[in-house]
Motif scaffolding. Structure first.
Motif, PDB file in Angstrom:
ATOM      1  N   ARG A  99       0.851  -1.188   0.000  1.00 23.12           N
ATOM      2  CA  ARG A  99       0.000   0.000   0.000  1.00 23.12           C
ATOM      3  C   ARG A  99       0.882   1.232   0.000  1.00 23.12           C
ATOM      4  O   ARG A  99       1.686   1.441   0.906  1.00 23.12           O
ATOM      5  CB  ARG A  99      -0.916   0.025   1.228  1.00 23.12           C
ATOM      6  CG  ARG A  99      -1.654   1.363   1.394  1.00 23.12           C
ATOM      7  CD  ARG A  99      -2.858   1.232   2.280  1.00 23.12           C
ATOM      8  NE  ARG A  99      -3.888   0.438   1.617  1.00 23.12           N
ATOM      9  CZ  ARG A  99      -5.042   0.097   2.200  1.00 23.12           C
ATOM     10  NH1 ARG A  99      -5.292   0.453   3.442  1.00 23.12           N
ATOM     11  NH2 ARG A  99      -5.923  -0.623   1.521  1.00 23.12           N
ATOM     12  N   GLY A 100       0.745   2.020  -1.044  1.00 22.64           N
ATOM     13  CA  GLY A 100       1.511   3.250  -1.127  1.00 22.64           C
ATOM     14  C   GLY A 100       0.610   4.444  -0.888  1.00 22.64           C
ATOM     15  O   GLY A 100      -0.517   4.471  -1.378  1.00 22.64           O
ATOM     16  N   LEU A 101       1.102   5.413  -0.168  1.00 19.45           N
ATOM     17  CA  LEU A 101       0.382   6.672   0.020  1.00 19.45           C
ATOM     18  C   LEU A 101       1.250   7.763  -0.575  1.00 19.45           C
ATOM     19  O   LEU A 101       2.396   7.940  -0.159  1.00 19.45           O
ATOM     20  CB  LEU A 101       0.120   6.943   1.501  1.00 19.45           C
ATOM     21  CG  LEU A 101      -0.905   6.014   2.150  1.00 19.45           C
ATOM     22  CD1 LEU A 101      -0.948   6.243   3.659  1.00 19.45           C
ATOM     23  CD2 LEU A 101      -2.285   6.252   1.541  1.00 19.45           C
ATOM     24  N   CYS A 102       0.688   8.469  -1.535  1.00 19.60           N
ATOM     25  CA  CYS A 102       1.500   9.408  -2.310  1.00 19.60           C
ATOM     26  C   CYS A 102       0.969  10.823  -2.181  1.00 19.60           C
ATOM     27  O   CYS A 102      -0.215  11.084  -2.427  1.00 19.60           O
ATOM     28  CB  CYS A 102       1.492   8.992  -3.778  1.00 19.60           C
ATOM     29  SG  CYS A 102       2.361  10.140  -4.851  1.00 19.60           S
ATOM     30  N   SER A 103       1.842  11.719  -1.780  1.00 18.04           N
ATOM     31  CA  SER A 103       1.486  13.139  -1.778  1.00 18.04           C
ATOM     32  C   SER A 103       1.572  13.645  -3.211  1.00 18.04           C
ATOM     33  O   SER A 103       2.602  13.518  -3.868  1.00 18.04           O
ATOM     34  CB  SER A 103       2.465  13.914  -0.887  1.00 18.04           C
ATOM     35  OG  SER A 103       2.413  15.280  -1.218  1.00 18.04           O
ATOM     36  N   THR A 104       0.451  14.204  -3.705  1.00 16.21           N
ATOM     37  CA  THR A 104       0.449  14.614  -5.112  1.00 16.21           C
ATOM     38  C   THR A 104       0.607  16.119  -5.274  1.00 16.21           C
ATOM     39  O   THR A 104       0.166  16.696  -6.268  1.00 16.21           O
ATOM     40  CB  THR A 104      -0.831  14.128  -5.824  1.00 16.21           C
ATOM     41  OG1 THR A 104      -1.973  14.619  -5.130  1.00 16.21           O
ATOM     42  CG2 THR A 104      -0.868  12.624  -5.898  1.00 16.21           C
ATOM     43  N   ALA A 105       1.271  16.739  -4.303  1.00 11.48           N
ATOM     44  CA  ALA A 105       1.526  18.170  -4.435  1.00 11.48           C
ATOM     45  C   ALA A 105       2.466  18.436  -5.606  1.00 11.48           C
ATOM     46  O   ALA A 105       2.247  19.356  -6.398  1.00 11.48           O
ATOM     47  CB  ALA A 105       2.126  18.719  -3.141  1.00 11.48           C
ATOM     48  N   ARG A 106       3.515  17.645  -5.721  1.00 14.49           N
ATOM     49  CA  ARG A 106       4.489  17.863  -6.798  1.00 14.49           C
ATOM     50  C   ARG A 106       4.761  16.596  -7.597  1.00 14.49           C
ATOM     51  O   ARG A 106       5.687  16.548  -8.399  1.00 14.49           O
ATOM     52  CB  ARG A 106       5.806  18.391  -6.191  1.00 14.49           C
ATOM     53  CG  ARG A 106       5.814  19.891  -5.921  1.00 14.49           C
ATOM     54  CD  ARG A 106       7.098  20.335  -5.222  1.00 14.49           C
ATOM     55  NE  ARG A 106       7.239  19.705  -3.923  1.00 14.49           N
ATOM     56  CZ  ARG A 106       6.675  20.160  -2.796  1.00 14.49           C
ATOM     57  NH1 ARG A 106       5.925  21.249  -2.836  1.00 14.49           N
ATOM     58  NH2 ARG A 106       6.843  19.530  -1.654  1.00 14.49           N
ATOM     59  N   HIS A 107       3.934  15.567  -7.345  1.00 15.56           N
ATOM     60  CA  HIS A 107       4.094  14.309  -8.085  1.00 15.56           C
ATOM     61  C   HIS A 107       2.723  13.821  -8.527  1.00 15.56           C
ATOM     62  O   HIS A 107       1.701  14.294  -8.065  1.00 15.56           O
ATOM     63  CB  HIS A 107       4.768  13.250  -7.196  1.00 15.56           C
ATOM     64  CG  HIS A 107       6.133  13.634  -6.740  1.00 15.56           C
ATOM     65  ND1 HIS A 107       6.351  14.561  -5.735  1.00 15.56           N
ATOM     66  CD2 HIS A 107       7.356  13.256  -7.165  1.00 15.56           C
ATOM     67  CE1 HIS A 107       7.658  14.716  -5.559  1.00 15.56           C
ATOM     68  NE2 HIS A 107       8.287  13.931  -6.411  1.00 15.56           N
ATOM     69  N   HIS A 108       2.742  12.859  -9.432  1.00 15.72           N
ATOM     70  CA  HIS A 108       1.487  12.276  -9.900  1.00 15.72           C
ATOM     71  C   HIS A 108       1.743  10.831 -10.297  1.00 15.72           C
ATOM     72  O   HIS A 108       2.890  10.398 -10.432  1.00 15.72           O
ATOM     73  CB  HIS A 108       0.935  13.066 -11.092  1.00 15.72           C
ATOM     74  CG  HIS A 108       1.850  13.062 -12.270  1.00 15.72           C
ATOM     75  ND1 HIS A 108       2.866  13.980 -12.434  1.00 15.72           N
ATOM     76  CD2 HIS A 108       1.935  12.241 -13.330  1.00 15.72           C
ATOM     77  CE1 HIS A 108       3.522  13.722 -13.552  1.00 15.72           C
ATOM     78  NE2 HIS A 108       2.971  12.651 -14.118  1.00 15.72           N
ATOM     79  N   TYR A 109       0.644  10.127 -10.503  1.00 15.43           N
ATOM     80  CA  TYR A 109       0.698   8.747 -10.987  1.00 15.43           C
ATOM     81  C   TYR A 109       0.500   8.805 -12.489  1.00 15.43           C
ATOM     82  O   TYR A 109      -0.480   9.397 -12.964  1.00 15.43           O
ATOM     83  CB  TYR A 109      -0.406   7.939 -10.326  1.00 15.43           C
ATOM     84  CG  TYR A 109      -0.437   6.460 -10.687  1.00 15.43           C
ATOM     85  CD1 TYR A 109       0.142   5.525  -9.835  1.00 15.43           C
ATOM     86  CD2 TYR A 109      -1.059   6.004 -11.835  1.00 15.43           C
ATOM     87  CE1 TYR A 109       0.109   4.169 -10.133  1.00 15.43           C
ATOM     88  CE2 TYR A 109      -1.095   4.655 -12.146  1.00 15.43           C
ATOM     89  CZ  TYR A 109      -0.512   3.744 -11.284  1.00 15.43           C
ATOM     90  OH  TYR A 109      -0.559   2.406 -11.578  1.00 15.43           O
TER      91      TYR A 109
END
Lengths: 249, 249
Positions: B234-244
């Motif tokens: 399970r990954g939790l990603c901050s999408t402030a400066r990143h994206h999938y």
DNA sequence: CAGTGGTCTAGACCACATC
DNA sequence: ATGTGGTCTAGACCACTGG
């Protein structure tokens, strides 16, 4: 997002015959020599036309099939791929699924269809200049009557001249099927960028969630022949009972 | 999430030779007849071994290459695919990118490595029984020192017996490279499900965001030979400066 | 140079769909 | 029975790699 497969800078000194034939077939497809859903000539006929062996034509068509430009059907022929068909292939581009895995496709409900001018960020993505005319479609996808996705779709006005809410609403089938049938614009590939955002008031109302609820934001640029971008789409998805699915190879 | 390509229920009355040969090659790969990174025998040697024509072996190997089990290199040979190599192929499974498009790979920072028992939901996903021993790894991915992803990785304890924090920390390279080298477990494919969630206190602290910030939740089940699931992540990603990022074909 | 994968040919035959 | 795509063979030759 960049174009898919831009031409390599250093020209390949050697290009296999089957790729040259593939290119010729792509040009015929692009020119509309065979319409979506129609059969292209039999492999032996193409072999005769191009004066090459059966196997060489097969490799060319294999490459077309790998790109989803055509579909092979044993015993029947090779057909130009289309978005207007039934079945799961009609939803190749839809990666939102129900959590329970039920194989059910959503119904589309139009919110509005407007004409306007492209803002700079979107214009850049679909090869327009800021202020160029665009069509903006907003719609909601419902699974069993429950809304889960709010889409805002921006199209170049020049390519979609006669697009009206009435025509779109009247069409039965997927939106890309409509674009293909009504405007001859075929979506061949796309790139998506996903982020998590908080629902604003408008989205919250349309999706039936509280303002501030985390939503999946799916930005898509879709491409037609030659890697030309012809659609920008922003989807906002409530992930309470749905998710974005992706298979990694 | 279901296994990739489960065996069809109605046995295929006819199985092409090249697929039978592919199956034999897969079994050899699985048995370790050739190690990751090594070359498999030349096509003509394989043709002689199986008593078939060159072209038939080529189709079998083409299929293996399409499945990313082997990599072809003209003039050199065909090599068993590995996660331990340099280059972009080492990050085939990482779909998180920087918004600015800079081609930069993240650094991994271990949070902790624990042994424990599988909760029911996770056990079901990786073919264990609830309570079976597992290893749980938590780590943060930093791009230029800035955290963007918090991963919690659950592995079957039985397959990863000697896994310790020290060994993992000592390994240079991707985690799947480590699994392959240290435990002979090769990740071949995966399925991901994405949702948007609000950051809890723990995740917020590790990612340097406010509690409640929308995060991208990426649940992954990874599979080895035979479609056997061997990892839940399970990954939790901050999408402030990143994206999938995802490319649709 | 020898060895590898990559292309191309020519033809035979098989499996599937349709009439 | 005919026409389609799918498989398989046998062999020639090309392009790339490395000694």
């Amino acid at each position: 997002m960049s174009r898919p497969q831009p031409l390599p800078h250093d020209a390949p000194a050697f290009r296999p015959l089957y790729l040259q034939i593939k290119d010729l077939l792509v040009r015929s497809l692009e020119a509309g020599e065979w319409k979506p859903g129609e059969a292209i000539p039999a492999e032996l006929d193409l072999a005769a036309r191009f004066r090459v062996a059966h196997g060489t034509v097969r490799k060319a068509i294999d490459a077309l099939a790998a790109d989803n430009l055509v579909v092979r059907r044993q015993g029947k022929g090779t057909f130009v791929a289309t978005h207007t068909e039934e079945g799961p292939s009609a939803f190749r581009f839809l990666h939102i699924r129900r959590d329970d895995g039920a194989a059910e496709y959503p119904a589309s409900r139009l919110v509005d269809v407007r004409r306007g001018r492209a803002p700079a960020e979107i214009a850049r993505l679909i090869d327009l200049k800021a202020g160029d005319p665009v069509v903006v479609i907003r719609r909601v996808l419902d699974w069993q009557g429950a809304p889960a996705v709010l889409d805002e779709i921006t199209l170049p006005g020049a390519l979609f001249r006669g697009l009206t809410r009435a025509k779109l609403a009247a069409y039965q089938g997927s939106m890309y099927g409509f674009f293909e049938t009504a405007f001859g614009v075929r979506m061949l590939s796309a790139q998506e960028r996903l982020k998590a955002v908080a629902a604003d008031a408008a989205a919250a109302a349309l999706l039936g969630v509280d303002e501030g609820t985390p939503l999946l934001e799916v930005d898509r640029v879709a491409f037609t022949y030659g890697g030309r971008p012809v659609e920008f789409r922003r989807g906002l998805c409530s992930t309470a009972r749905h998710h974005y699915f992706n298979a990694l190879g």
